[in-house]
Design a protein around this motif. Structure first.
Motif, PDB file in Angstrom:
ATOM      1  N   ILE A   4      -4.462  -2.080   9.470  1.00 34.77           N
ATOM      2  CA  ILE A   4      -4.199  -2.718   7.956  1.00 34.77           C
ATOM      3  C   ILE A   4      -3.141  -2.092   7.321  1.00 34.77           C
ATOM      4  N   PHE A   5      -2.720  -0.681   7.615  1.00 34.08           N
ATOM      5  CA  PHE A   5      -1.649  -0.155   6.885  1.00 34.08           C
ATOM      6  C   PHE A   5      -0.516  -0.263   7.459  1.00 34.08           C
ATOM      7  N   GLU A   6      -0.489  -0.635   8.740  1.00 34.53           N
ATOM      8  CA  GLU A   6       0.777  -0.997   9.525  1.00 34.53           C
ATOM      9  C   GLU A   6       1.024  -2.440   9.005  1.00 34.53           C
ATOM     10  N   GLU A   7       0.131  -3.312   8.805  1.00 34.42           N
ATOM     11  CA  GLU A   7       0.618  -4.739   8.283  1.00 34.42           C
ATOM     12  C   GLU A   7       1.053  -4.366   6.844  1.00 34.42           C
ATOM     13  N   LEU A   8       0.449  -3.488   5.876  1.00 31.21           N
ATOM     14  CA  LEU A   8       0.919  -3.118   4.594  1.00 31.21           C
ATOM     15  C   LEU A   8       2.245  -2.788   4.661  1.00 31.21           C
ATOM     16  N   GLU A   9       2.707  -1.903   5.640  1.00 28.87           N
ATOM     17  CA  GLU A   9       4.211  -1.420   5.511  1.00 28.87           C
ATOM     18  C   GLU A   9       5.200  -2.690   6.053  1.00 28.87           C
ATOM     19  N   SER A  10       4.585  -3.213   6.877  1.00 27.34           N
ATOM     20  CA  SER A  10       5.425  -4.324   7.574  1.00 27.34           C
ATOM     21  C   SER A  10       5.674  -5.576   6.182  1.00 27.34           C
ATOM     22  N   LEU A  11       4.672  -5.662   5.599  1.00 28.56           N
ATOM     23  CA  LEU A  11       4.558  -6.581   4.588  1.00 28.56           C
ATOM     24  C   LEU A  11       5.814  -6.066   3.246  1.00 28.56           C
ATOM     25  N   GLU A  12       5.569  -4.717   3.073  1.00 25.90           N
ATOM     26  CA  GLU A  12       6.499  -4.187   2.302  1.00 25.90           C
ATOM     27  C   GLU A  12       7.829  -4.199   2.658  1.00 25.90           C
ATOM     28  N   ARG A  13       8.167  -4.072   3.986  1.00 24.14           N
ATOM     29  CA  ARG A  13       9.482  -4.342   4.403  1.00 24.14           C
ATOM     30  C   ARG A  13       9.936  -5.793   4.346  1.00 24.14           C
ATOM     31  N   ARG A  14       9.108  -6.711   4.667  1.00 24.05           N
ATOM     32  CA  ARG A  14       9.560  -8.025   4.329  1.00 24.05           C
ATOM     33  C   ARG A  14       9.861  -8.443   2.922  1.00 24.05           C
ATOM     34  N   LEU A  15       8.921  -7.979   2.145  1.00 28.93           N
ATOM     35  CA  LEU A  15       9.024  -8.173   0.750  1.00 28.93           C
ATOM     36  C   LEU A  15      10.392  -7.748   0.109  1.00 28.93           C
TER      37      LEU A  15
END
Length: 457
Positions: free
Chosen positions: A350-361
């Motif tokens: 979940i937190f890996e996905e959050l970090e990935s999302l943050e980068r893409r945003l």
């Protein structure tokens, strides 16, 4: 007093009487102090519960926010072939709406469709409300359209459904159709209409609707006045809203001053916000929400000394901010997350996905609204990073748990913060997903980088 009566029942040996048993279960199920568990103890002592007992327990669970328990009891009732009535099904439908699961809502609808209640107006009205609370205004409208004999309650329920989804013009159009059908509105109809207008910024429409209530010999109640204050205040007409309050023919209550305080928070109006808060504190000294809102107003004006004083006052009163949480249903199982929650077995993913999302945003141009951090002083705002808010964690979990393109449906107990609202808009575009969020006030439908609220919330 009820417990005293119960003691007399036990002393006199009346506890095995079926009518007394019904009374005890119903009494404890209806108590506002959370005694529904006591009601269940008495319920379980009855060898063969009658319909009154089943209904009392299901209704008690539903009204006390224990929706899952209500639904489980209903399933047990069906399994035992107990003959149901409209109270049984409407109480369970209400519980389904609380859970917010669209799959559960469809299951309930299918059950009703194969039962003797499929044409019952009161049951179909409950289904409209259920689907609206589960995030599907289209399914609400399907139930409305298929019902032949619509009464004023059903028309009002459909208008209210449009209201909570921020579709003000559709609500007004439906009201016109209602009048054309010859169904006279009632006071609840106008509460729904005014609510629809306030969520959509339809100030003049709302103002006209409020003043046309007299045409139907309907006297405005506190709810109507509160809606108008909210309508004017959200749109920035704060002086006009205050003047409206001063000219009310009744003493303004909590809902009136609460609406004005909310408007002052939105538009950062300190003097009027203090006035509204003063009235609220005198009416309800122990409301956490009102204290937090005034604190937010002070923070937006950089009045840190007043923020500190207010926090001390809250501490003295023993008040604490509500904890924020968000839920999402995946494969029929409800998952609940709090801010920074790492209790889930898949928290690393979940937190890996959050970090990935943050980068893409960030790559897509997203930047944090620093002002929001100052304004929104709910529990989640005290965290160091905004991307760990409960709704963002729920979305990340949804993304790693469902196929691409699947609609994500989130329920949040508090109002979403400005940053999360902006972030979710962009997530819907970056991930090519529709994301439906039900917060404390209304629904937000995010799609292709936009929100159904039009940023008016």
């Amino acid at each position: 007093m009820g417990r005293r009566v119960q003691c007399q029942i036990l002393r006199r040996g009346f506890d095995s009487d079926v009518f007394v048993q019904n009374g005890l279960v119903t009494f404890y199920a209806k108590c506002e102090c959370g005694l529904v568990t006591v009601a269940r103890l008495f319920f379980d002592l009855v060898e063969t519960p009658n319909l009154v007992l089943w209904n009392a327990m299901i209704s008690g669970y539903s009204k006390n926010g224990l929706a899952q328990e209500a639904i489980e009891l209903f399933r047990r009732m069906v399994k035992k072939n107990v003959i149901l009535d409209s109270i049984s099904v409407t109480s369970t439908i209400s519980a389904c709406g609380q859970v917010g699961s669209i799959d559960l809502a469809k299951w309930m609808d299918e059950y009703i469709a194969s039962s003797e209640f499929k044409d019952a107006v009161v049951v179909n009205t409950a289904l409209i409300d259920m689907y609206a609370k589960c995030g599907s205004i289209n399914l609400s409208r399907d139930v409305f359209n298929r019902t032949k004999d619509k009464d004023v309650v059903m028309w009002s329920a459909m208008i209210a459904a449009y209201a909570v989804h921020g579709e003000g013009q559709e609500a007004i159009d439906l009201f016109k159709a209602m009048r054309k059908a010859g169904v006279p509105p009632n006071d609840v109809t106008f509460v729904s209409l005014l609510s629809a207008c306030k969520h959509s910024g339809l100030v003049e429409d709302g103002w006209k609707l409020f003043h046309c209530m007299s045409e139907y010999s309907i006297q405005p109640r506190h709810q109507h006045y509160a809606c108008v204050v909210d309508l004017l205040g959200r749109a920035g007409y704060l002086d006009r809203a205050y003047e409206f309050i001063r000219n009310m023919p009744m003493e303004p209550g909590l809902s009136i001053w609460g609406a004005l305080l909310t408007a002052c928070k939105i538009h950062q109006h300190v003097p009027l916000g203090e006035l509204a808060a003063e009235r609220l504190f005198s009416l309800d000294p122990y409301s956490t929400g009102h204290h937090v809102q005034l604190s937010n107003i002070y923070a937006s004006a950089r009045m840190w000394d007043r923020v500190s004083k207010l926090r001390v006052l809250m501490k003295e009163k023993g008040l604490s901010k509500d904890l924020g949480y968000s839920s999402i249903e995946i494969n029929g199982k409800l998952q609940v997350f709090q801010v920074g929650d790492k209790s889930h077995p898949r928290f690393k993913e979940i937190f890996e996905e959050l970090e990935s999302l943050e980068r893409r945003l960030k790559e897509a141009g997203f930047s944090i609204d620093a002002e929001s951090v100052l304004h929104d002083l709910d529990h989640e705002e005290t965290e160091e990073t905004l991307c760990n808010h409960s709704e963002r964690i729920a979305i990340a979990y949804g993304l790693i748990s469902t196929p691409p393109g699947t609609t994500l449906r989130i329920i949040k107990n508090l109002r979403a913060c400005v940053n999360c609202h902006a972030a979710i808009k962009l997530i819907s575009k970056v991930e090519n997903r529709e994301i439906v969020v039900r917060d404390a006030n209304r629904f937000h439908h995010f799609k292709d980088g936009n929100c159904s609220c039009g940023d008016y919330w």
